[in-house]
Scaffold this active site. Structure first.
Site, PDB file in Angstrom:
ATOM      1  N   LYS A  70       0.801  -1.225   0.000  1.00  0.00           N
ATOM      2  CA  LYS A  70       0.000   0.000   0.000  1.00  0.00           C
ATOM      3  C   LYS A  70       0.837   1.279   0.000  1.00  0.00           C
ATOM      4  O   LYS A  70       0.370   2.314  -0.490  1.00  0.00           O
ATOM      5  CB  LYS A  70      -0.954   0.014   1.194  1.00  0.00           C
ATOM      6  CG  LYS A  70      -2.077  -0.997   1.090  1.00  0.00           C
ATOM      7  CD  LYS A  70      -3.075  -0.842   2.236  1.00  0.00           C
ATOM      8  CE  LYS A  70      -4.247  -1.784   2.067  1.00  0.00           C
ATOM      9  NZ  LYS A  70      -5.293  -1.571   3.090  1.00  0.00           N
ATOM     10  N   ASP A 113     -10.491   2.398   1.713  1.00  0.00           N
ATOM     11  CA  ASP A 113     -10.625   1.756   3.017  1.00  0.00           C
ATOM     12  C   ASP A 113     -11.398   2.658   3.977  1.00  0.00           C
ATOM     13  O   ASP A 113     -12.275   2.205   4.715  1.00  0.00           O
ATOM     14  CB  ASP A 113      -9.246   1.439   3.612  1.00  0.00           C
ATOM     15  CG  ASP A 113      -8.602   0.225   2.971  1.00  0.00           C
ATOM     16  OD1 ASP A 113      -9.335  -0.679   2.517  1.00  0.00           O
ATOM     17  OD2 ASP A 113      -7.360   0.172   2.923  1.00  0.00           O
TER      18      ASP A 113
END
Length: 305
Positions: A70, A113
């Protein structure tokens, strides 16, 4: 008659990912939207040349990014959204056309997210009557990659007080430090969470709690059930929203304790589908049927309990 959509390839980048539910989730959504798209796994230890090659291919439609990529993938992209910059992590790659004459595209890194966490909390807040949306206090348990998205989600929801707890204090301090220029995040030490039920801290509690640690972790050494009852009394029980980001096992100790305390609970699978819906919207411009995808995922999750 509109021209049919060209076939596109979508991927999940990360490792380990063989048990991921993302292919089922996204391929189900593509089918429901009648799109000739396919989502598959591309597992690598690093963000290597094969990942870049996939993203730069003409048929590339988008990608999900999970641990441990990420952060590292950000250096391979052309643009990062303000939200992903604030969080310091990208979980979604979106190819955006910049020149229709030659098909040139730029790769944009985004983060969904926090949207998955935020919107699931909003959906469940209506089922609680003990939360004042103007005075919400939030807690994030864990300091891994998704904890930053959880902290940011609590901020965007309007929490006036945000704390983070992790057994390794330095990691929690690092997360708090990364948001210092935007808003304050309080770091709870090793004994703070366990002693929440003491008389000294009894007057304060949390309204929103997000667990970002693996569902299989020994949580008994991390927190007690008192995190859901601190600040409560018989006349005014605290009733908040507890969000679990792990989806294996389906019902973690964290969720069980929250439910016993009368809190609204959000399963990890619900957050996964919610954020996945935002990914699909950013990739295709179309919203999927959240309930139908949740139903499909629910059947799979039933076998994982």
């Amino acid at each position: 008659m509109a021209a049919p959509s060209p076939e596109k390839q979508f991927y999940l980048f990360g490792t380990p990912i063989q048990q991921s539910l993302s292919p089922l989730m996204h391929n189900t959504s593509f089918q429901s939207l009648h799109l000739p798209y396919h989502y598959s796994l591309h597992e690598t230890a690093e963000v290597d040349a094969s990942v870049v090659s996939k993203m730069r291919a003409p048929e590339f439609g988008g990608a999900s990014v999970t641990i441990p990529h990420k952060l590292d993938i950000m250096g391979k992209l052309d643009e990062i959204t303000p939200e992903a910059q604030a969080i310091g992590a990208v979980n979604t790659v979106i190819p955006v056309e910049v020149d229709a004459t030659n098909g040139k595209k730029k790769l944009v890194g985004d983060n969904t997210d926090w949207l998955g966490i935020s919107y699931q909390i909003k959906r469940h807040l209506s089922s609680t009557t003990k939360v004042d949306p103007t005075k919400m206090r939030g807690l994030v348990i864990g300091a891994g990659g998704t904890s930053r998205a959880a902290v940011y989600a609590l901020h965007r929801l309007g929490c006036t007080d945000i704390s983070i707890y992790n057994r390794t204090l330095v990691r929690a301090q690092s997360v708090a430090e990364s948001f210092k220029s935007l808003f304050p995040v309080h770091v709870l030490g090793a004994n703070d969470l366990i002693s929440l039920s003491s008389s000294e801290t009894r007057q304060e509690g949390f309204d929103l709690i997000v667990a970002t640690v693996p569902g299989t972790i020994d949580s008994e050494s991390m927190f007690e059930g008192s995190i859901f009852t601190v600040g409560s009394d018989a006349d005014q029980p605290r009733r908040g929203v507890a969000v679990e980001l792990a989806y294996t096992p389906r019902f973690t100790r964290f969720l069980k304790l929250a439910k016993q305390a009368g809190w609204a609970t959000v399963e990890g699978g619900e957050v996964l589908v919610e954020q996945g819906g935002w990914q699909a919207l950013k990739w295709t411009g179309q919203k999927w049927d959240l309930d139908s995808v949740l139903s499909q995922m629910d059947r799979v999750q039933a076998n994982r309990q």
